[in-house]
Structure formats: C-alpha cells, structure tokens
Design a protein around this motif. Structure first.
Motif: not given
Length: 345
Positions: A334-345
């Motif tokens: 899961k790629q890390q977003r700029s807000d610190g949360n993770s998201k699915d690629v």
C-alpha cells in the motif's frame, strides 16, 4: 744420643696409626649420610609419581566411559547409514521404470530453453540460467506439470489438479521475482518504478515464504534494502555483477583461443594484448563505423521477436501481481499518501 733417636722413632711409629684412622671414620660417616639423603629423595620421588599415576588412573575412568559412548554412537550411526543405503537401493530398484526418468525429461525441457545445469555449482542454476528460467517460467512449469502427471507413480498422494497448482505457484513466484529484478535494475528509476518494485517484491517475498523456501541473505536484501538503493543517484543499474560475468565470458573465449600455447607467460602476454586490442577506443570506434556503413538500417514496420516476447512478459507479470494482490489484499503493498495514511496502489 742413639737411644734418644730410637725412642723418638718408636714414639712416632706408635702415634702414626692413630692420626691416620681419624679421617677414614669421618669419610665413612659422610658417605652414609649422603646415601640416606639419596634414598629419602628417591622414596619421595617414587611416592610423588605414584600419586600422579593414581590421579591419572582416576581421570582415565570417565574418559574411557565417554570413549565407549562415542564408539557406540558411531557404530549405531554406521548401522543406520547402511540401512538407509540399502533402503534407497531397494527403493530405486522397485520403482525403476523403462525409458527416461522424470529428472532427465525435465533436464531436456530446460535444454530446449538453453538453460544449463552447472555441475560445478552443485547441480543447480546460476546467473544467466536463472534469468532464462524466470523469463519462460510459465511455459517451463506447465511442461513440468505435464511430465509429473504422465510419470505419476502408483499410490502417489497428489492429484493432477494439485500437481498443476504446485507448478503454477512456482511459475508465479519466478514471474514475481522476474518483475522485481526488472524494476530494480532500471537506470535512474522514477517514483513509479520504485512503487512497482515494491509491489512485485512484496508479492514475491510472501510467495517465497509460503512455498517454504529459505529466506537467504539475497532475499532479505531485496525485501529490506533495495528500495533505498534505488532512490540513490543512478539506481542499481551500474552496481550489478553483469560486467563481471561478461569479463568471465570474454576471458574464457581468449583462453580457449590460446589453449595450445604451452608457455604460461607467453599466453598471459598474448591475452593481455588481445584484450587491449579489443577494448581500445579507437579500434572500437572504427568497428562501429564500419558496421554502420555496412548496415542497411532498420526495417520499416518490423518488430523484433525479442521485443515482442519482452512485451508479453511485462503483460504477464503485471497480470500475475494484480491477481496476487486481489487474492491477498491484506498483504499487498500500500502506497503511503502525503497525509500519512496508506492507499491501495
């Protein structure tokens, strides 16, 4: 006067034996004392050595017991090894089939794809042969599954579906590692390349462990440290060992070319001169110019077979990693977003 001289002589003769006997008695006493001292020292030395012998005999007892235990264990191990060899021999004789065996058929399949098992490498694959296996893993393991099903022994605990499933798992693992190596080897990789590498290496590492394979230091490096190296200037493209393998191949060709030269010094000098000639910038430039002049140029609307196969491999690898992430959503990268949360690629 004569009488006086005689009296003096008689007196001297009478006293002489008495004075001579005194030193003789003293010497005897001294010798006796020396003999007593020597005897005492000898007795003490004998007693001391007897004590040493007694101590050694006391220490020998447990050592002898340990030796007996070791000898007994060795004899048991020899007997166990003999029984194993006899059972292996019996197993081979009872399960022998006419024609080629499973292993020889698999080796024949590998040879069709120009994959060579190195005898000096413990009968395993290395370097370029592993890459060839990963390039055609889907086709190779499909053929392996066919061979295993056709040569299945009576009483085999695996069904045809299970054999297909196991071979497919190994094919998927090879394709996942192939994708990871492909992105790790790019020159100056982009952020998207790094993300794709993390997707492939995550799927490959979990699949590697799921199949019960050893987590070697190279697997650990791919899993934990390659991403950091990819983010450095230039990536890992110039840090691979391909140049070393190429040097081995070139040196092997030159050594084969000069194999009839008996003098070692002459052979070394000739190899050095030949290498210098082949790598001289001016010579390389002239060879490239002649090749360019003699070449008719690229053909229009023509795609090389290797390019077609490369596109097919990339498409197949991407389909494999997408399918793996669908089956294992909790393990997928899961790629890390700029807000610190993770998201699915």
């Amino acid at each position: 006067a004569a009488a006086a001289a005689a009296a003096a002589a008689a007196a001297t003769a009478a006293t002489a034996p008495t004075h001579a006997a005194v030193p003789t008695a003293s010497a005897a006493t001294s010798n006796q004392q020396s003999a007593d001292d020597l005897e005492k020292k000898l007795k003490e030395s004998i007693q001391k050595h007897k004590q040493i012998i007694a101590d050694c005999e006391e220490q020998i007892v447990p050592l002898e017991k340990t030796l007996k235990t070791i000898v007994s264990n060795i004899n048991k191990a020899k007997g166990y090894l003999k029984n194993l060899k006899d059972k292996i021999k019996e197993f081979k004789s009872t399960r022998k089939r006419s024609g080629d065996g499973i292993e020889s058929e698999m080796v024949t399949i590998l040879k069709k794809f120009r994959i060579q098992i190195q005898a000096y490498h413990g009968g395993t694959l290395h370097g370029k042969d592993v890459r060839k296996l990963m390039n055609d893993a889907n086709e190779i393991f499909t053929m392996f599954a066919t061979i295993l099903k056709d040569n299945k022994k009576d009483g085999c605990e695996y069904t045809d579906e299970e054999i297909d499933k196991i071979c497919n798992k190994y094919a998927i693992l090879c394709m996942l590692w192939d994708g990871a190596f492909s992105y790790a080897s790019k020159m100056s990789p982009t952020k998207d390349d790094v993300v794709m590498y993390q997707r492939f290496v995550t799927a490959a590492a979990y699949s590697h462990v799921e199949l019960g394979l050893n987590v070697t230091p190279k697997v650990h490096l791919m899993w934990m440290h390659v991403v950091e190296q990819m983010m450095l200037s230039g990536g890992l493209f110039h840090k691979r060992e391909d140049w070393l393998e190429r040097l081995h191949q070139e040196t092997s060709k030159m050594r084969d070319q000069l194999r009839r030269t008996k003098d070692m010094e002459v052979r070394c000098v000739s190899m050095a001169r030949l290498h210098h000639q082949q790598t001289d910038p001016e010579v390389v430039s002239w060879v490239a110019t002649v090749d360019a002049d003699a070449c008719r140029g690229p053909r229009k609307n023509y795609t090389k077979k290797e390019d077609e196969r490369k596109k097919e491999r990339e498409t197949r690898r991407l389909a494999v990693v997408n399918e793996w992430e669908k089956v294992h959503p909790d393990k997928a990268y899961k790629q890390q977003r700029s807000d610190g949360n993770s998201k699915d690629v």
